[in-house]
Design an enzyme around this catalytic site. Structure first.
Site, mmCIF file in Angstrom:
data_model
loop_
_atom_site.group_PDB
_atom_site.id
_atom_site.type_symbol
_atom_site.label_atom_id
_atom_site.label_comp_id
_atom_site.label_asym_id
_atom_site.label_seq_id
_atom_site.Cartn_x
_atom_site.Cartn_y
_atom_site.Cartn_z
ATOM 1 N N GLU A 1 0.801 -1.224 0.000
ATOM 2 C CA GLU A 1 0.000 0.000 0.000
ATOM 3 C C GLU A 1 0.837 1.279 0.000
ATOM 4 O OE1 GLU A 1 -2.443 -0.690 3.416
ATOM 5 O OE2 GLU A 1 -3.937 -1.833 2.299
ATOM 6 N N GLU B 1 7.520 -21.823 7.580
ATOM 7 C CA GLU B 1 7.949 -20.983 8.702
ATOM 8 C C GLU B 1 9.017 -21.655 9.565
ATOM 9 O OE1 GLU B 1 5.239 -21.501 12.563
ATOM 10 O OE2 GLU B 1 4.136 -20.626 10.888
#
Length: 267
Positions: A78, A109
């Protein structure tokens, strides 16, 4: 047991009616901004460090897995349209790659070496900053990435939701937002995720303001990529200089941003 894994303050959720479920979740959510407020003293030096780094052409990386990684990717994505920065100045990296944005890649992960390899693709170097995002504070992908970043001269920060974690100990600028047990035990996409989103908003917005991408309270460098944003830019320009809508629209199309239009008017 970590706070984020501790037992919910609520039980027998399966017996609750819809309104009771929603009300109870909302009550829990109201504790999140208070937890974030308690962490502002930790967020402040991280923002100041990132600002100085980016003034010297440093970049900002977010690394995380699962929900944490997705939130970092969202925040990074953004920045260019909102503040006009190039795509490669704020970079969100998620364990498992872009596929993990939409699909769970759970084992990704657990690799402590992969985050640094992922960062190397973007040429991570001394002077950049990396924020490791992990509600638990122990995700190997994030912990390993911060260790390598420290070894290679990057500035390091983190956002975690447990006190005294390994990741916070590794980061130079740790941010610990302790939100307490989740409404659904261990579901850190809830309060921990909300806290993480709030802190990311605060960090990136404060940095962009301090770097000069906001004038007054206006996003003067936003990309004019759709009709809504063009209309907003026209209204912003009219509030800054004495021109009517027709003149403002012409200037926005001619100069491409509110900042450029103002600069040309005042030149």
């Amino acid at each position: 047991m970590t706070t984020t894994e501790s037992n919910s303050n609520y039980d027998n959720l399966h017996t609750m009616g819809t309104e009771e479920l929603l009300t109870s979740m909302n009550e829990e959510d109201q504790s999140v901004p208070l937890a974030v407020a308690r962490s502002i003293d930790q967020i402040t030096p991280l923002v100041e460090e990132i600002t100085e780094s980016m003034k010297q052409c440093g970049r900002l990386f977010y690394i995380g897995a699962g929900t944490s990684g997705r939130l970092g990717v969202v925040d990074a994505s953004e920045i260019p349209p909102t503040y006009g920065l190039p795509q490669n100045r704020v970079i969100g990296i998620i364990a498992g790659g872009d596929r993990a944005i939409r699909q769970s890649v759970e084992q990704a992960e657990d690799d402590p070496n992969q985050a640094w390899e992922d960062m190397k693709v973007f040429g991570a170097r001394a002077g950049d900053t990396v924020i490791g995002i992990a509600a638990s504070g122990r995700t190997p992908y994030v912990l390993g990435g911060l260790k390598k970043a420290n070894q290679n001269g990057l500035n390091t920060g983190c956002i975690v939701c447990n006190e005294g974690s390994m990741i916070a100990a590794e980061a130079t600028y740790p941010v610990e937002v302790v939100v307490g047990p989740e409404f659904v035990t261990g579901s850190t996409r809830m309060k921990a995720g909300t806290a993480t989103k709030l802190v990311l908003n605060m960090i990136s917005t404060a940095v962009m303001i301090k770097l000069g991408h906001v004038k007054g309270n206006k996003m003067v460098d936003m990309q004019l990529s759709n009709a809504k944003l063009i209309d907003r830019a026209i209204r912003m320009l009219m509030s800054e200089i004495p021109v009517d809508r027709s003149e403002a629209e012409q200037m926005i199309h001619q100069y491409g941003s509110v900042r450029n239009a103002i600069d040309h008017y005042k030149a």
